[in-house]
Design an enzyme around this catalytic site. Sequence first.
Site, PDB file in Angstrom:
ATOM      1  N   VAL A 225       0.889  -1.167   0.000  1.00  5.60           N
ATOM      2  CA  VAL A 225       0.000   0.000   0.000  1.00  5.60           C
ATOM      3  C   VAL A 225       0.920   1.208   0.000  1.00  5.60           C
ATOM      4  O   VAL A 225       1.332   1.711   1.044  1.00  5.60           O
ATOM      5  CB  VAL A 225      -0.927  -0.011   1.233  1.00  5.60           C
TER       6      VAL A 225
ATOM      7  N   ASP B 152       5.286   1.417   2.702  1.00  6.34           N
ATOM      8  CA  ASP B 152       4.114   0.542   2.744  1.00  6.34           C
ATOM      9  C   ASP B 152       3.298   0.916   3.981  1.00  6.34           C
ATOM     10  O   ASP B 152       3.738   0.678   5.115  1.00  6.34           O
ATOM     11  CB  ASP B 152       4.559  -0.917   2.805  1.00  6.34           C
ATOM     12  N   HIS B 153       2.126   1.475   3.755  1.00  2.18           N
ATOM     13  CA  HIS B 153       1.324   1.997   4.870  1.00  2.18           C
ATOM     14  C   HIS B 153       0.783   0.886   5.760  1.00  2.18           C
ATOM     15  O   HIS B 153       0.292   1.147   6.862  1.00  2.18           O
ATOM     16  CB  HIS B 153       0.172   2.845   4.328  1.00  2.18           C
ATOM     17  N   ARG B 154       0.852  -0.364   5.314  1.00  4.83           N
ATOM     18  CA  ARG B 154       0.468  -1.464   6.194  1.00  4.83           C
ATOM     19  C   ARG B 154       1.468  -1.625   7.339  1.00  4.83           C
ATOM     20  O   ARG B 154       1.104  -2.087   8.431  1.00  4.83           O
ATOM     21  CB  ARG B 154       0.394  -2.775   5.408  1.00  4.83           C
TER      22      ARG B 154
END
Length: 490
Positions: free
Chosen positions: A282, A459-461
């Site tokens: 993400v 990665d926003h996760r």
Amino acid sequence: MKEVLLPELAESVVEGEILKWLVQEGDTIVLEQPLCEVMTDKVTVELPSPVAGVLSRRLAGEGDVVAVHAAIALIDETGGAAAAPAPAATAPAPAAAPLSTQAQEEREQVGGSIVEAGHLQKGADDDSTSLFKAFSSDEKVQVQGLGARQPAAPAAPTQPTRADGRVLAVPAARQLARELNLDLTQVRGSGPNGRIRVSDVLAHQGINQGQAAATQTAAPAPAQAAQPAAAPAKAPAAGGMPVAPVQYRTPKGYEHLEDRVPLRGMRRAISNQMQASHLYTVRTLTVDEVNLSRLVEFRARVKEDAAAAGVKLSYLPFIFKAVAVALRKFPSLNTSFDEATQEIVQKRYYNIGMAVATDAGLTVPVLKDVNHKSVFDLAREVSDLAVRAQGGKLQADELAGSTFSVTNIGSIGALFSFPIINVPDAAILGIHSIQKRPIVDEYDNIVVAHMMYLSLSFDHRLVDGAEAARFCKEVIRLLENPDRLMLEAM
């Protein structure tokens, strides 16, 4: 007759592309003579002959992608007349060659499936092909729409399964089957050992919709008993797996002004890696700028000392050291996500991938244990890796194991960029052109400073936006105070 099998050229390598044959059918060869050039997702090597004899037949043509342990040639060890050669185009598909029982058992024992340093690591869910091979040009199934193919209905296949009873399928095929609400036990796999690929799911869905449409046309049910027609499969949300590959159509009248080149070699490896980054991260961007005026002065002071030590000192070693120090303070940016086990992998080592543009395409050699090396050590390693990357001389282990990556877009004059994450890393830092610009200093004076933009893709996760911003500020603090950087980096 001796079969020449594609060996496992490096850890986690599961397939290779035949770039060039170095011998012809009928040629007499000696032991260890190079037979062909093979390119994997990690490195290009010459494959030596395991025996002496006559090359009787080539089972794979140039440009073919074959699985590890698949046969690529036959050698007559007696040295007699070679068997009648067969065109490579009519040779059986090597990717479907069965593995030995021992090799299959070894692969089934490897749990999970992760992407490492831009390459797919083999595991119980994918031991033969890249997750995204179904969308490359060498795939033999072309789908214009889900209802495009309408052959006769096949009998329900008996699928090979893993030890836990699950059908053998690549993770991307499982995801697509869930989105389309399909039962994988009804899909016939075309991969090695019957493994189901994305293209198999697409083809199966096309068959099912075609059958449904034919049945509805041939024998419509009464209105009161009519069942609602199955809704067409919808494309998933942005960033998800596409339902079908997009087919390009040449504008009428321009056919003679286009050339088609197969997606092969380094470009194919880059394509797979970029698609993996798009589908399995993400990606979010944060941007900042750094005043490098003090670092410019510091480098000028030590440049002669570096030259005396035989070191060509650029700004990259300082940036790598600042990144390593910042990663220790903000460890979420030094992680990876294991898709198979749904676990966050936290790392206590700092290996920085360095994106290098070559004539063949982009490659990412890795500087290992950056936190334990001096600026001069890193400068030597940067120069060495860059030169060997340009010459295609990197070893497989030099392209694997990154925990974070840096891409120097500024080396070619770019002012700003949105870097693509080098999966499975959690983030990548883009550095850009150093330009003199007027700024307002701490005393409200307008001064000329050496400024550079930083663009951090993450990665926003795995990383929160605030954490990413603080990481950038820490890198900026260290680069703007090189004396402090040297102290903290020890």
